[in-house]
Design a protein around this motif. Structure first.
Motif, PDB file in Angstrom:
ATOM      1  N   ASN A 330       0.803  -1.225   0.000  1.00 16.21           N
ATOM      2  CA  ASN A 330       0.000   0.000   0.000  1.00 16.21           C
ATOM      3  C   ASN A 330       0.835   1.275   0.000  1.00 16.21           C
ATOM      4  N   ASN A 338      -1.946   6.028   2.790  1.00 16.86           N
ATOM      5  CA  ASN A 338      -1.821   4.617   2.448  1.00 16.86           C
ATOM      6  C   ASN A 338      -2.956   3.822   3.085  1.00 16.86           C
ATOM      7  N   THR A 341      -5.343  -2.289   4.449  1.00 15.64           N
ATOM      8  CA  THR A 341      -6.046  -3.258   3.621  1.00 15.64           C
ATOM      9  C   THR A 341      -6.390  -4.531   4.376  1.00 15.64           C
ATOM     10  N   ALA A 365      -0.400  -3.223   5.495  1.00 18.96           N
ATOM     11  CA  ALA A 365      -0.736  -4.129   4.411  1.00 18.96           C
ATOM     12  C   ALA A 365      -0.727  -5.560   4.942  1.00 18.96           C
ATOM     13  N   TYR A 397      -3.421   0.361  -4.084  1.00 17.69           N
ATOM     14  CA  TYR A 397      -2.677  -0.765  -3.557  1.00 17.69           C
ATOM     15  C   TYR A 397      -2.218  -1.650  -4.709  1.00 17.69           C
TER      16      TYR A 397
END
Length: 596
Positions: A330, A338, A341, A365, A397
């Protein structure tokens, strides 16, 4: 302690002239071999927290994996050092005196006539590998760090009745530490050249003491604390070392004497080393000493939006039963914030898994491992964390998937049934919620709490009572307040200079760019009563966005109620319409919320 301050170091000409002199004699001088003073424990260790080795796995920008190990350098802990110090220490201290404000003849360093009869008790001594939070075990540690390598060290001086006593009237006990390290060149008080010994006091020229240069609570007459640390992935991919000689000393300067006299008692050697070695070719992973064979990597990309948006990706034509490893990245140039996720498989009865375990990205991430389904497909889903929120929930991403030969992949990477999903190399990060905010990295005079090179769009929290003043540092500007904290108080006043922007509540969003045409470098939040959280770490967290992915700023508490003026007329007509229309909308919203 030089690692905690990363501004350019100014080096005097006299220091440079003595570099060759020190280098010549460093390897030729030795110290006495036996002393009566004791260390507790007698061998390398600690009475409370002891971690001799901290292994980690890391990937470079080319996709190569490395196995690292940060270790306490037990070779240094042979025995206590005699009063007066080693030959290298004496030369290094003499060179410091030459460059000091008083000059070489302004100091008189003498060994103690008798050795200490008490002990140095090592309370904490922990190696800190990559992503291990370093320094959190030490009491009052002002700057725990991760994403680097180093060690944390905490020592208590326990004197015998005949030893110099801490707090005794007429006595001044201090610590002097000499350091050799191959990193930190350019840090204040750091080495002039890698491996060159220096006195660890932030390059101060008025005295050589560690404790007068340390942050409050890091050292005192009866204790010493240090957390030497080399930050960043480059450090974790390098072989670094830190070696220290630490001495208890007493200043005995008679009143009116122009020469400052210092008695040097016993000392101890301590330090750490970092080892790194490549373990597998590109696009492969090593588990239990076995490198998985390289396979083609499928790469996807997508854009997340706030809310419940979900992107699904499918890989077809694979061999059923083969193992795979998938991860998101990310930390991309296109992102201001960012995204945090979630990565999972779908149509495989798997649950969402936000383990923050991706080997790439900024720590928010995710990654998982699994088995190719019976129809030869891998079905992967990516969505934003905290749907409906702001900041970390939107952005770009990349999704990577590596497929392996099922006969070569060890079962340790498989978690659950077909499709998999689970925690791999967990790397939790603060800042994702108001309950776990990013804390200040350091402090400065004037009550400022400094946040240096922190990721944008996260939650931050210093300690305060009534309000905050926010000041951007370097090239950072504040572009948005993404959210205000949830608590008993639900009204907070925001002002820029002498302009009140209004009252705001949890869930509100304030965009400085839309109001002023650009980000701002300073603003205030007041009317915080009572504080939000039950601890100092959650007293008043705030979520901010910068004009760049990583920013630096400082905050300090406001003790008295400021008296900003009402919103003045903007000089530009465009500004007038923007501020006026937005202000009327905000006023109506506040009145509606406050009506019984």
């Amino acid at each position: 302690m030089f690692n905690k301050h990363q501004k350019a170091m100014k080096i005097s000409l006299r220091q440079l002239l003595f570099v060759g002199f020190v280098s010549t004699f460093t390897v030729t001088l030795t110290e006495r071999s036996t002393v009566a003073f004791t260390l507790v424990p007698a061998q390398p260790g600690a009475t409370s927290n002891w971690r001799p080795v901290s292994p980690y796995l890391i990937q470079d920008n080319l996709g190569n994996f490395y196995e690292g190990s940060t270790e306490v350098d037990t070779r240094l802990w042979m025995q206590p050092i005699s009063p007066g110090g080693t030959g290298t220490f004496k030369i290094t201290l003499g060179l410091w005196a030459t460059a000091s404000e008083r000059g070489f003849f302004g100091w008189n360093f003498q060994p103690a006539e008798q050795e200490l009869k008490g002990s140095f008790d090592i309370v904490n001594y922990l190696a800190c590998g990559y992503s291990v939070l370093c320094g959190i075990e030490n009491p009052g540690e002002p700057d725990p760090r991760d994403n680097g390598v180093g060690a944390t060290f905490y020592l208590k001086y326990r004197p015998a009745p005949d030893d110099p006593q801490p707090g005794q009237q007429g006595r001044q006990l201090h610590w002097i530490q000499m350091v050799r390290a191959n990193y930190g060149v350019g840090f204040p008080g750091g080495p002039i050249l890698p491996g060159l010994p220096f006195i660890d006091n932030l390059a101060k020229r008025d005295d050589p003491y560690y404790d007068t240069a340390a942050f409050p609570g890091e050292a005192g007459e009866d204790f010493f604390m240090d957390r030497p640390y080399s930050p960043g992935e480059i450090a974790a991919l390098s072989e670094n070392y830190f070696e220290a000689e630490l001495y208890l000393v007493e200043e005995t300067t008679p009143v009116g004497n122009p020469v400052r006299e210092v008695t040097i008692y016993n000392g101890i050697k301590w330090g750490w080393i970092n080892k790194i070695s490549p373990i597998c070719p590109n696009n492969t992973i090593k588990f239990n000493g076995v490198c998985l064979p390289p396979q083609p990597t499928q790469t996807f990309s997508g854009t997340l939006t706030a809310g419940f948006n979900e992107n699904q990706h499918q890989i077809n034509g694979l061999t059923p039963g083969n193992y795979f490893y998938a991860w998101t990245k990310n930390d991309l140039p296109s992102n201001q914030c960012n995204p945090n996720t979630y990565l999972t498989t779908y149509n495989n009865n798997s649950s969402w898994d936000d383990d923050d375990s991706s080997l790439v990205g900024d720590g928010f991430a995710s990654a998982l491992a699994g088995i190719v389904a019976d129809d030869g497909t891998i079905n992967l889903s990516v969505r934003a964390a905290n749907p409906g929120g702001r900041g970390e929930d939107s952005g770009d991403y990349e999704l990577y998937t590596t497929v392996y030969d099922s006969n070569s992949a060890p079962p340790e990477i498989i978690v659950g049934s077909s499709g998999g999903g689970g925690v791999v190399f967990p790397r939790p990060r603060p800042g994702g919620t108001q309950q776990n905010p990013i804390l200040p990295t350091s402090s400065s005079s004037g009550g400022w709490q400094i946040f240096n090179n922190v990721p944008g769009c996260r939650w931050y929290d210093p300690h305060t009572t009534y309000g905050f003043e926010f000041q951007a540092l370097e090239n950072t500007l504040f572009t948005e307040i993404l959210d205000f904290p949830v608590g008993q108080d639900n009204r907070f006043t925001v002002s820029v200079a002498d302009t009140i922007l209004g009252e705001f509540s949890p869930g509100d969003r304030l965009n400085f760019v839309s109001l002023f045409g650009a980000g701002v470098s300073n603003f205030r939040i007041t009317d915080i009563d009572p504080l939000i959280g039950n601890t100092k770490e959650t007293a008043f967290p705030i979520q901010l966005a910068f004009n760049q992915q990583v920013g630096s700023f400082q905050m300090r508490a406001i003790e008295e109620t400021p008296s900003p003026k009402e919103i003045p007329e903007p000089k530009a007509i465009v500004g007038l319409f923007m501020l006026g229309g937005w202000g009327i909308f905000q006023w109506r919203k506040i009145q509606q919320d406050k009506e019984p």
